[in-house]
Write a protein that holds these residues in place. Structure first.
Motif, PDB file in Angstrom:
ATOM      1  N   VAL A   1      91.504   6.361  73.226  1.00 63.77           N
ATOM      2  CA  VAL A   1      91.116   7.442  72.307  1.00 63.77           C
ATOM      3  C   VAL A   1      89.933   6.966  71.465  1.00 63.77           C
ATOM      4  O   VAL A   1      88.942   7.672  71.268  1.00 63.77           O
ATOM      5  CB  VAL A   1      92.295   7.881  71.405  1.00 63.77           C
ATOM      6  CG1 VAL A   1      91.804   8.737  70.241  1.00 63.77           C
ATOM      7  CG2 VAL A   1      93.333   8.664  72.217  1.00 63.77           C
ATOM      8  N   LYS A   2      90.003   5.722  71.009  1.00 65.78           N
ATOM      9  CA  LYS A   2      88.922   5.133  70.217  1.00 65.78           C
ATOM     10  C   LYS A   2      87.631   5.086  71.053  1.00 65.78           C
ATOM     11  O   LYS A   2      86.546   5.427  70.579  1.00 65.78           O
ATOM     12  CB  LYS A   2      89.359   3.718  69.783  1.00 65.78           C
ATOM     13  CG  LYS A   2      88.405   2.983  68.900  1.00 65.78           C
ATOM     14  CD  LYS A   2      88.580   3.459  67.444  1.00 65.78           C
ATOM     15  CE  LYS A   2      87.434   3.092  66.544  1.00 65.78           C
ATOM     16  NZ  LYS A   2      86.101   3.459  66.926  1.00 65.78           N
TER      17      LYS A   2
ATOM     18  N   GLU B   1      86.111   8.453  71.325  1.00 63.25           N
ATOM     19  CA  GLU B   1      85.376   8.814  70.101  1.00 63.25           C
ATOM     20  C   GLU B   1      84.011   8.133  70.081  1.00 63.25           C
ATOM     21  O   GLU B   1      82.996   8.757  69.728  1.00 63.25           O
ATOM     22  CB  GLU B   1      86.205   8.431  68.866  1.00 63.25           C
ATOM     23  CG  GLU B   1      87.365   9.386  68.647  1.00 63.25           C
ATOM     24  CD  GLU B   1      88.415   8.891  67.641  1.00 63.25           C
ATOM     25  OE1 GLU B   1      89.231   9.726  67.205  1.00 63.25           O
ATOM     26  OE2 GLU B   1      88.433   7.677  67.322  1.00 63.25           O
ATOM     27  N   ASP B   2      83.974   6.878  70.477  1.00 59.86           N
ATOM     28  CA  ASP B   2      82.686   6.154  70.521  1.00 59.86           C
ATOM     29  C   ASP B   2      81.739   6.793  71.531  1.00 59.86           C
ATOM     30  O   ASP B   2      80.540   6.949  71.283  1.00 59.86           O
ATOM     31  CB  ASP B   2      82.915   4.683  70.934  1.00 59.86           C
ATOM     32  CG  ASP B   2      83.440   3.855  69.775  1.00 59.86           C
ATOM     33  OD1 ASP B   2      83.525   4.401  68.660  1.00 59.86           O
ATOM     34  OD2 ASP B   2      83.772   2.672  69.997  1.00 59.86           O
TER      35      ASP B   2
ATOM     36  N   CYS C   1      81.684   9.848  72.555  1.00 59.28           N
ATOM     37  CA  CYS C   1      81.180  11.121  72.012  1.00 59.28           C
ATOM     38  C   CYS C   1      80.005  10.854  71.079  1.00 59.28           C
ATOM     39  O   CYS C   1      78.982  11.550  71.126  1.00 59.28           O
ATOM     40  CB  CYS C   1      82.289  11.859  71.254  1.00 59.28           C
ATOM     41  SG  CYS C   1      83.460  12.688  72.337  1.00 59.28           S
ATOM     42  N   GLU C   2      80.140   9.853  70.233  1.00 62.77           N
ATOM     43  CA  GLU C   2      79.073   9.523  69.288  1.00 62.77           C
ATOM     44  C   GLU C   2      77.803   9.135  70.040  1.00 62.77           C
ATOM     45  O   GLU C   2      76.695   9.554  69.677  1.00 62.77           O
ATOM     46  CB  GLU C   2      79.561   8.385  68.374  1.00 62.77           C
ATOM     47  CG  GLU C   2      78.925   8.326  67.012  1.00 62.77           C
ATOM     48  CD  GLU C   2      78.937   9.661  66.261  1.00 62.77           C
ATOM     49  OE1 GLU C   2      77.863   9.973  65.714  1.00 62.77           O
ATOM     50  OE2 GLU C   2      79.955  10.381  66.247  1.00 62.77           O
TER      51      GLU C   2
ATOM     52  N   PRO D   1      80.085  16.671  73.260  1.00 62.54           N
ATOM     53  CA  PRO D   1      81.104  16.095  72.373  1.00 62.54           C
ATOM     54  C   PRO D   1      81.785  17.115  71.455  1.00 62.54           C
ATOM     55  O   PRO D   1      82.918  16.876  71.030  1.00 62.54           O
ATOM     56  CB  PRO D   1      80.308  15.068  71.547  1.00 62.54           C
ATOM     57  CG  PRO D   1      79.190  14.660  72.441  1.00 62.54           C
ATOM     58  CD  PRO D   1      78.816  15.914  73.184  1.00 62.54           C
TER      59      PRO D   1
ATOM     60  N   GLN E   1      85.476  16.479  70.501  1.00 63.46           N
ATOM     61  CA  GLN E   1      85.794  15.999  69.149  1.00 63.46           C
ATOM     62  C   GLN E   1      86.688  16.993  68.402  1.00 63.46           C
ATOM     63  O   GLN E   1      87.608  16.598  67.682  1.00 63.46           O
ATOM     64  CB  GLN E   1      84.513  15.785  68.340  1.00 63.46           C
ATOM     65  CG  GLN E   1      83.703  14.586  68.813  1.00 63.46           C
ATOM     66  CD  GLN E   1      82.353  14.497  68.113  1.00 63.46           C
ATOM     67  OE1 GLN E   1      81.728  15.512  67.830  1.00 63.46           O
ATOM     68  NE2 GLN E   1      81.897  13.282  67.849  1.00 63.46           N
ATOM     69  N   SER E   2      86.418  18.299  68.581  1.00 54.46           N
ATOM     70  CA  SER E   2      87.228  19.288  67.865  1.00 54.46           C
ATOM     71  C   SER E   2      88.653  19.306  68.414  1.00 54.46           C
ATOM     72  O   SER E   2      89.614  19.471  67.652  1.00 54.46           O
ATOM     73  CB  SER E   2      86.587  20.682  67.938  1.00 54.46           C
ATOM     74  OG  SER E   2      86.425  21.078  69.281  1.00 54.46           O
TER      75      SER E   2
ATOM     76  N   LEU F   1      90.166  16.703  69.664  1.00 50.77           N
ATOM     77  CA  LEU F   1      90.787  15.481  69.122  1.00 50.77           C
ATOM     78  C   LEU F   1      91.164  15.665  67.650  1.00 50.77           C
ATOM     79  O   LEU F   1      92.218  15.223  67.206  1.00 50.77           O
ATOM     80  CB  LEU F   1      89.804  14.308  69.227  1.00 50.77           C
ATOM     81  CG  LEU F   1      89.772  13.535  70.544  1.00 50.77           C
ATOM     82  CD1 LEU F   1      88.568  12.598  70.563  1.00 50.77           C
ATOM     83  CD2 LEU F   1      91.060  12.756  70.771  1.00 50.77           C
ATOM     84  N   LYS F   2      90.300  16.332  66.913  1.00 52.48           N
ATOM     85  CA  LYS F   2      90.517  16.480  65.471  1.00 52.48           C
ATOM     86  C   LYS F   2      91.681  17.433  65.166  1.00 52.48           C
ATOM     87  O   LYS F   2      92.541  17.132  64.350  1.00 52.48           O
ATOM     88  CB  LYS F   2      89.225  17.001  64.830  1.00 52.48           C
ATOM     89  CG  LYS F   2      89.317  17.167  63.339  1.00 52.48           C
ATOM     90  CD  LYS F   2      87.963  17.553  62.775  1.00 52.48           C
ATOM     91  CE  LYS F   2      88.084  17.879  61.299  1.00 52.48           C
ATOM     92  NZ  LYS F   2      86.911  18.563  60.794  1.00 52.48           N
TER      93      LYS F   2
ATOM     94  N   ARG G   1      95.341  16.661  68.094  1.00 52.14           N
ATOM     95  CA  ARG G   1      95.500  15.271  68.520  1.00 52.14           C
ATOM     96  C   ARG G   1      96.781  15.064  69.349  1.00 52.14           C
ATOM     97  O   ARG G   1      96.809  14.279  70.291  1.00 52.14           O
ATOM     98  CB  ARG G   1      95.514  14.393  67.264  1.00 52.14           C
ATOM     99  CG  ARG G   1      95.502  12.898  67.474  1.00 52.14           C
ATOM    100  CD  ARG G   1      94.200  12.446  68.148  1.00 52.14           C
ATOM    101  NE  ARG G   1      94.044  11.020  68.086  1.00 52.14           N
ATOM    102  CZ  ARG G   1      93.098  10.405  67.403  1.00 52.14           C
ATOM    103  NH1 ARG G   1      92.216  11.090  66.721  1.00 52.14           N
ATOM    104  NH2 ARG G   1      93.015   9.098  67.417  1.00 52.14           N
TER     105      ARG G   1
END
Ligand SMILES: Cc1cc2nc3c(=O)[nH]c(=O)nc-3n(C[C@H](O)[C@H](O)[C@H](O)COP(=O)(O)O)c2cc1C
Ligand code: SF4
Length: 514
Positions: free
Chosen positions: A471-472, A475-476, A478-479, A494, A498-499, A501-502, A505
């Motif tokens: 998951v981490k 996130e990376d 996506c960035e 992303p 990201q949405s 995940l936010k 979750r």
């Protein structure tokens, strides 16, 4: 007096049987020796009522729907040619609450006029904007568009007047007006409806743009999957040439504007403006590095306006009724109206044109009537496949560019796709990465490689392989895609991930196999 009957030739209505209904009506009228005039109009955008048939009566149009060919004999027996009562009668079309509460400016004529008739277009206020524009200086036309606050409806919401000013300021040379009619976003159909239902509005808007910036040639880049729009545009262009609203002497002004339709190459990336220009030039649809901007060096290296169908089709209203009139609709920096498209798991899907400021909740429940499945709406994706997923707790957000940005979402082309509480958001996130991997033009690494790695990482999370660590990693990733991609495809993929995940979750938990 001959009765006029309207049966849409809109692709959505045709898919629901409007063609067969039109044939059945013509057959039944002939069998009964009744005279009538059959007009194939655009759709009013109430898709759950299509095929929606309208009759012109002295008291206005009366609507019936949804009509099947089997209903037609009964409708005739019930006297529908005079607007007679029938279980399928919806009463006066303009009084249907779903339609009556809308603020149709850009869509004012869609579903009302005969899309092939210049005379009908003019009798409904058409070409008044161009007439006014021809009496103004190019600078004054551009100023009116700037003053109206119009921002691009294709997705990026860039101020249209500023774009036009840049093209106007380039030295006199061959310039172009191009219309982006690729409409690749999921759940969007406003461009298609407009081109099928009122193509002359787009043609008028492009002509005004050409006169404003000194461009003599226009191209409509139309996705190949829109054969009905292709036919409607070409017949409207031919009619406009015939009536001298296009060609070497537009409305007797001595000004030239030529217009052609070019079919797209069938790739999502061809909707990105620089890829669209490459494709228009006959090359592979691949993103160009910016600068230079298309307004300075666009089609064939010349100054070029690139605008969306809805943007250009809004211009005639601004030039006809004035910048102030248009600007008075909306909120904040989002001026005017937006044709929203309601799709997915929704009871009453279709086109809703409202001023900016209406909330998502009003659109989903007052217009949409809730989910088609009857289950709670869990989320909506606004703005196409690269748009964020918005949870139910944020449905009171106003439809406004800045308000949506404020919650990490985007408005894009105004498509709203609805999902009920059975949706698996981890799968939706996976789909976003997969879509990007399939549609990537391949020019830059974060998008080309990152999207494929994204699918793999989500598969590992769902497979229970070091889920937290992955998951981490997601996130990376996506960035990296967000910061490092050359264009919006890789740069916005992303957002849905990201949405998800936010807000959802819990959906990213490892799945157990049966
Ligand atoms: C991947 C991608 C796809 C796009 N697809 C479309 C499209 O189908 N139609 C469209 O009008 N704009 C699309 N755009 C936006 C265009 O690049 C551009 O901003 C727009 O055509 C400009 O017109 P406007 O200012 O009138 O919105 C897309 C952008 C990206 C990054
Ligand atoms: S982000 Fe994707 S689509 Fe855009 S230029 Fe890079 S590879 Fe091509």
């Amino acid at each position: 007096m001959t009765v006029t009957v309207y049966v849409p030739r809109d692709a959505g209505a045709l898919s629901l049987g409007a063609g067969e209904v039109a044939e059945a009506i013509a057959r039944e009228a002939a069998a009964r020796g009744l005279e009538m005039r059959l007009v194939r109009n655009g759709s009013r955008g109430l898709y759950w009522l299509e095929p929606l048939v309208e009759i012109q009566t002295a008291a206005g149009r009366i609507a019936y729907g949804p009509v099947t060919p089997g209903d037609v004999p009964g409708l005739f027996s019930g006297g529908f040619l005079t607007g007679g009562a029938h279980p399928l009668s919806l009463g006066p079309t303009e009084s249907i609450p779903w339609l009556a509460s809308q603020q149709r400016l850009t869509f004012a004529r869609v579903g009302i006029v005969d899309p092939t008739s210049v005379a009908d277009y003019i009798s409904h206020g058409g070409y008044q904007g161009l007439r006014n524009a021809l009496s103004m200086s190019p600078e004054a036309i551009v100023q009116a568009v700037t003053d109206s606050g119009l921002r691009g409806r294709g997705g990026a919401a860039f101020p249209t007047g500023i774009k036009w000013k840049t093209v106007l300021e380039q030295s006199p040379q061959q310039k172009y007006v191009t219309c982006n009619a690729d409409e690749g976003d999921s759940g969007t159909f406003s461009d298609r409806m407009l081109m099928e239902g009122d193509p002359l509005t787009l043609i008028e808007g492009m002509t005004i743009a050409g006169i404003a910036v000194g461009a003599t040639q226009g191209y409509i880049y139309l996705r190949a999957e829109y054969p009905h729009a292709y036919r409607a545009l070409n017949s409207a262009i031919a009619a406009a040439y015939q009536a001298r609203y296009l060609g070497g002497d537009v409305m007797g002004s001595g000004k030239r504007f030529e217009l052609e339709v070019r079919l797209g190459a069938g790739a999502y990336i061809c909707g990105e403006e620089t890829s669209m220009l490459e494709s228009l030039e006959g090359k592979r649809g691949e993103v160009r590095v910016r600068p230079p901007l298309p307004a300075i060096k666009g089609l064939f290296g010349r100054p070029t306006i690139v605008n969306n169908v809805v943007t250009l089709s809004t211009v005639p209203t601004i030039l006809d009724r004035g910048a102030e009139f248009y600007k008075n609709y909306g909120m904040g920096k989002s001026r005017g109206t937006l044709p929203l498209q309601l799709a997915g798991n929704i009871k009453r899907g279709g086109l809703v044109e409202r001023a900016f400021g209406v909330t998502l909740r009003e659109i989903l429940y007052d217009y949409g009537g809730g989910s088609a499945s009857g289950r709670p709406i869990r989320t909506v994706q606004v703005g196409g496949p690269l748009g964020a997923y918005i949870p139910a707790s944020q449905f009171d957000t106003a439809i406004d560019y800045e308000a949506l940005t404020g919650i990490g979402a985007l408005l894009g082309h105004g498509g709203i796709v609805v999902f009920d509480d059975t949706v698996d958001m981890a799968q939706m996130a996976r789909y976003a990465m997969e879509f990007c991997a399939i549609e990537s033009c391949g020019k830059c690494t974060p998008c080309r490689i990152g999207s494929t790695r994204g699918v793999e990482v989500i598969d590992r999370i769902l497979g229970g392989v070091e889920s937290e660590r992955n998951v981490k990693l997601l996130e990376d990733l996506c960035e990296t895609m967000l910061q490092g991609s050359l264009c919006g495809l890789g740069g916005m993929t992303p957002f849905p991930v990201q949405s998800a995940l936010k807000h959802f979750r819990d959906d990213f938990r490892p799945r157990t196999r049966n």
